[in-house]
Structure formats: C-alpha cells, structure tokens
Scaffold this motif. Structure first.
Motif, PDB file in Angstrom:
ATOM      1  N   TYR A 195       0.885  -1.174   0.000  1.00 38.77           N
ATOM      2  CA  TYR A 195       0.000   0.000   0.000  1.00 38.77           C
ATOM      3  C   TYR A 195       0.913   1.211   0.000  1.00 38.77           C
TER       4      TYR A 195
ATOM      5  N   HIS B 262      -4.450   7.713   6.851  1.00 41.81           N
ATOM      6  CA  HIS B 262      -3.827   7.287   5.595  1.00 41.81           C
ATOM      7  C   HIS B 262      -3.025   8.425   4.971  1.00 41.81           C
TER       8      HIS B 262
ATOM      9  N   ASP C 152       3.704   3.552   8.780  1.00 42.38           N
ATOM     10  CA  ASP C 152       2.853   2.406   8.436  1.00 42.38           C
ATOM     11  C   ASP C 152       3.260   2.013   7.019  1.00 42.38           C
TER      12      ASP C 152
ATOM     13  N   ASP D 283       1.707  -5.894   6.642  1.00 43.72           N
ATOM     14  CA  ASP D 283       1.227  -4.584   7.078  1.00 43.72           C
ATOM     15  C   ASP D 283       1.726  -4.357   8.502  1.00 43.72           C
TER      16      ASP D 283
ATOM     17  N   HIS E  76      -7.583  -6.245  10.188  1.00 40.79           N
ATOM     18  CA  HIS E  76      -8.187  -6.740   8.944  1.00 40.79           C
ATOM     19  C   HIS E  76      -7.416  -7.974   8.497  1.00 40.79           C
TER      20      HIS E  76
ATOM     21  N   HIS F 286      -5.736  -5.511   2.384  1.00 36.52           N
ATOM     22  CA  HIS F 286      -7.054  -5.689   3.006  1.00 36.52           C
ATOM     23  C   HIS F 286      -7.694  -6.875   2.305  1.00 36.52           C
TER      24      HIS F 286
ATOM     25  N   GLU G 100      -4.048  -3.670  15.301  1.00 35.14           N
ATOM     26  CA  GLU G 100      -3.495  -2.321  15.172  1.00 35.14           C
ATOM     27  C   GLU G 100      -4.316  -1.252  15.891  1.00 35.14           C
TER      28      GLU G 100
ATOM     29  N   GLU H 185       1.021  -1.675  15.032  1.00 36.39           N
ATOM     30  CA  GLU H 185       0.359  -2.687  14.215  1.00 36.39           C
ATOM     31  C   GLU H 185       1.292  -3.870  13.975  1.00 36.39           C
TER      32      GLU H 185
HETATM   33  N1  GLY Z   1      -1.823  -0.143   6.613  1.00 35.51           N
HETATM   34  C1  GLY Z   1      -2.833   0.548   5.932  1.00 35.51           C
HETATM   35  C2  GLY Z   1      -4.203   0.037   6.229  1.00 35.51           C
HETATM   36  O1  GLY Z   1      -4.356  -1.031   6.772  1.00 35.51           O
HETATM   37  O2  GLY Z   1      -5.184   0.666   5.917  1.00 35.51           O
END
Ligand code: GLY
Length: 411
Positions: free
Chosen positions: A223, A237, A254, A265, A341, A348, A366, A381
C-alpha cells in the motif's frame, strides 16, 4: 525450438512465484466441489496508462496464479476453462510474448484442464448454463454482468463471497510468503529508525524503508507508504510524506511490502528525536497495552469485531479505561478505526470481521489513539497468524517496547 519457447515462457513467470501450480489446481478443485452453477471470473486488463503496471485481479490470481492480461476463467463442477486473448504481435513489441491459446502446451503452461481462445467464451458459457441454476460473477464487474444478461432466468450469485471463504484461511505456503514479506518489512522499519531524526523529511524515511524491502526481493509496496510526523501522525492514511520532522514529535510509520504477491502490514510509532515526551509515552503505553490484551485473547472462535465479545471490544475497553484527554474525557473516542483486517494477496484481504477466527487466518492487530488537539497519533500494528491455541506474531522481531525503540531510533 518448441522446447526453447516453452522454457522461455515458463521462465518469464506466467504463474505466480512462490505458490506451486498444484496448489492453484487444489484451490479450484475445492471451490468447484461446492459450486451449484457456473462461475465466470474476468482477469485484469492491460493498464492503459504508463503510471501503473499490470496487476492481476486478486480473486483471479488466487485461483489461477495467472499473470497475463485479458484472461477469463469459467468454472463448474464438471469443467474448468481458461480463456486467453489472441496474440497481438504489434502489442508484443511493448509487452513481450504472450501465450497463444491455441498452443498445444497451453493447458500445461497455464495449469488448467483446458485453454481456449477468448472468442469462444460466449458459446462455452451458453453451453454450460443449460445445466446450471446460478451464475456466479464478481459484483460490479460489468464484463460479468454482460455475460450474465445472456442467462436471464438464472439466479445471480456473488463469486467474491464464495472465494473469500477459501481466502480467509491461508495455506502453509501462503503463510510462508506473508512471513517473507514481513521479515523484509521488519528490516525496512529498522532501517527507517536509523534515519529518523529532527530535520529529516518524511519522504526520506519512506525511501529508506521501501528500498530495504526492494533490496530483499519484494516487488511492490503492499500500500502507499505512510510516514506521518507531528500533525500528520493523526491522519490515518497520510501518504504525502512531504513534511520535515521536528524534535519532540512522534512519527507514525505504516509501511509494508508485497513479496511474491503476498502483502504484509506493519506500523510503529517512534520519537523523532529518539525520546518520547512524557505524554507520548503515556499514550504509547496505553496503545501497547490494548494491543497486548487483544493479541492475548486471539484463538480460534474469537471474532475480530462483533456484537458481543470481540478483539476490537477488548482493545477499545482497554483504551477507554486508561487516562484521559485534555478535557478529562476517556480516550476511547480517539480509537477511530477497526482493530484489524485480514491480510493475504491484498493488504485488506477479503474476510468477514464478524466471522469466528480459524487457525490459519492472518490478521493485523493495530489499535491507535489519534488526538489532533495534541498533535499526537500513536498506532502499533503487528501481523499475526491464528494458531490452534492462540496466535503467532509474524512481526515479533520488530521491537515495540519503548526502551527498545529509544535505543535504536536515530542510531
Ligand atoms: N496499513 C494501511 C491500512 O491497513 O489501511
């Protein structure tokens, strides 16, 4: 000559590295056993701009490992067919050679029982719907809707939901690839910490971090990297990464890699100047306490988020019963996102947060507190795999205790 061609195509990596072709066949076999109809999946098309490289649709990738544009998959209990576009020799000047659907070796190279030209899709579809009750497509994919419109009396069903049930539990090979992405990302965070000090730009830290996992063979960011200092640390974000770090600030990083198609992640919050302020320390310990409480409660049957007992509730309760904001209010309202998630091919990954967790599920944990009024955002996280009796933290090698972080930041 023919053999050389076959080897050249295989070496170019038509199917995803890291997962054995047999595993893709087993995934399709498992899905097909329970299929009471016909499933049609459309792979991603060639991107029509120069900003993006080809990125296979993840359900398609999950079931096939196929990484050439424009493919279509048709699955029933009885049959599986991969449809491929005809070769375009002019386009191949730009893209390189693509597999010819009429190549006699195509089924072997693609790992499918049958490979056919895409022009045969409609007649093959009309042939199989005669004995099918339902047509499974990905909701919102107009290509699937168009084909479904040829079968007006058939029920429509959600292919993504059926595939998600498989994707929610990872195989040992998938967990190994997520662990590989995680190890490279742990190295990335450690490299970023070395660089972190007042005066450095957020994008410099992001560059050091992403470079660390690209050097380790990872192909992509899972990401857009988020490195947010001070006021940017409260933006969940924030990915502009264009501010200079100042002393006394905390920095949320992150950042996660995708290696051999699998994502990870990880987030850590570190002090820009190497030492947390007393308030940052207090908030950090609360987020860490919430994370530890949630991880300790993970076991098969537990839920990520649900009415009733859930990991989210455990973390929320912890945060809401420790310390206060500047107005004496509890801190729960500053934990503004979900606790975690699913992670897999997508950062995701599909999965129902209210479903009972199963061994082999990979999720993030997280918790975070974001207080704009104080310019403090803290998120911690980690990525964990649910085991038979608890959880294994795949990112455990990255320190999260304050004393350990302070020893490493800026050094
Ligand atoms: N690490 C970015 C998210 O999970 O939205």
């Amino acid at each position: 000559m023919r053999l050389m061609l076959v080897l050249a195509i295989s070496a170019a990596g038509l199917t995803a590295a890291g997962i054995a072709p047999r595993e893709y066949q087993e995934r399709r076999a498992e899905l097909r056993r329970s299929l009471d109809g016909v499933m049609v999946l459309f792979g991603a098309e060639d991107p029509d701009d120069l900003h993006t490289s080809f990125f296979q649709e993840s359900n398609f990738l999950y079931l096939s490992g196929w990484r050439e544009p424009g493919a279509v998959m048709l699955l029933t209990q009885q049959t599986e067919i991969l449809f491929l576009p005809a070769r375009d020799l002019r386009m191949e000047l730009y893209t390189g050679r693509r597999l010819d659907p009429s190549d006699p070796d195509a089924p072997k190279l693609a790992g499918f029982d049958r490979v056919m030209p895409k022009t045969a899709l409609q007649s093959a579809f009309l042939g199989v719907i005669e004995t099918a009750r339902r047509v499974y497509t990905i909701p919102g994919d107009v290509r699937g809707q168009k084909l479904k419109s040829l079968a007006v009396f058939h029920d429509e069903a959600d292919a993504a939901q059926v595939i998600a049930r498989l994707r929610m539990v990872k195989s040992p090979a998938e967990i190994e690839l997520i662990a590989k992405a995680t190890d490279a990302t742990v190295a990335a965070h450690l490299a970023g910490w070395k660089k972190t000090r007042p005066g450095v730009w957020e994008y410099e830290i992001a560059a050091i971090m992403t470079n660390a996992y690209f050097e380790r063979g990872c192909e992509r960011n899972a990401y857009a990297p988020i490195v947010g200092s001070g006021p940017n640390s409260v933006i969940l974000h924030y990915a502009a990464n264009h501010r200079r770090l100042d002393s006394g600030e905390s920095v949320v990083a992150d950042v996660g890699a995708e290696c051999s198609d699998y994502a990870t992640d990880i987030t850590r919050t570190v002090p820009a100047g190497g030492k947390f302020t007393p308030r940052q320390r207090e908030l950090y310990e609360i987020v860490l306490g919430a994370q530890k409480a949630a991880i300790a409660a993970i076991r098969p049957g537990m839920r990520l988020r649900a009415d009733g007992p859930s990991l989210h509730q455990i973390a929320y309760d912890y945060i809401n019963t420790h310390s206060h904001d500047l107005h004496g209010q509890p801190l729960g309202k500053y934990f503004v996102h979900g606790l975690g998630h699913y992670v897999g091919l997508d950062v995701h990954d599909p999965g129902d947060p209210s479903a009972p967790l199963k061994a082999g599920t990979v999720i993030t944990i997280e918790p975070g507190i974001y207080i704009p009024e104080e310019n403090i955002g803290i998120r911690i996280e980690d990525i964990v795999v649910v085991t038979q009796d608890g959880a294994k933290v795949l990112s455990a090698a990255l320190p999260r205790e304050i004393a350990d972080i302070e020893k490493l930041v800026g050094k």
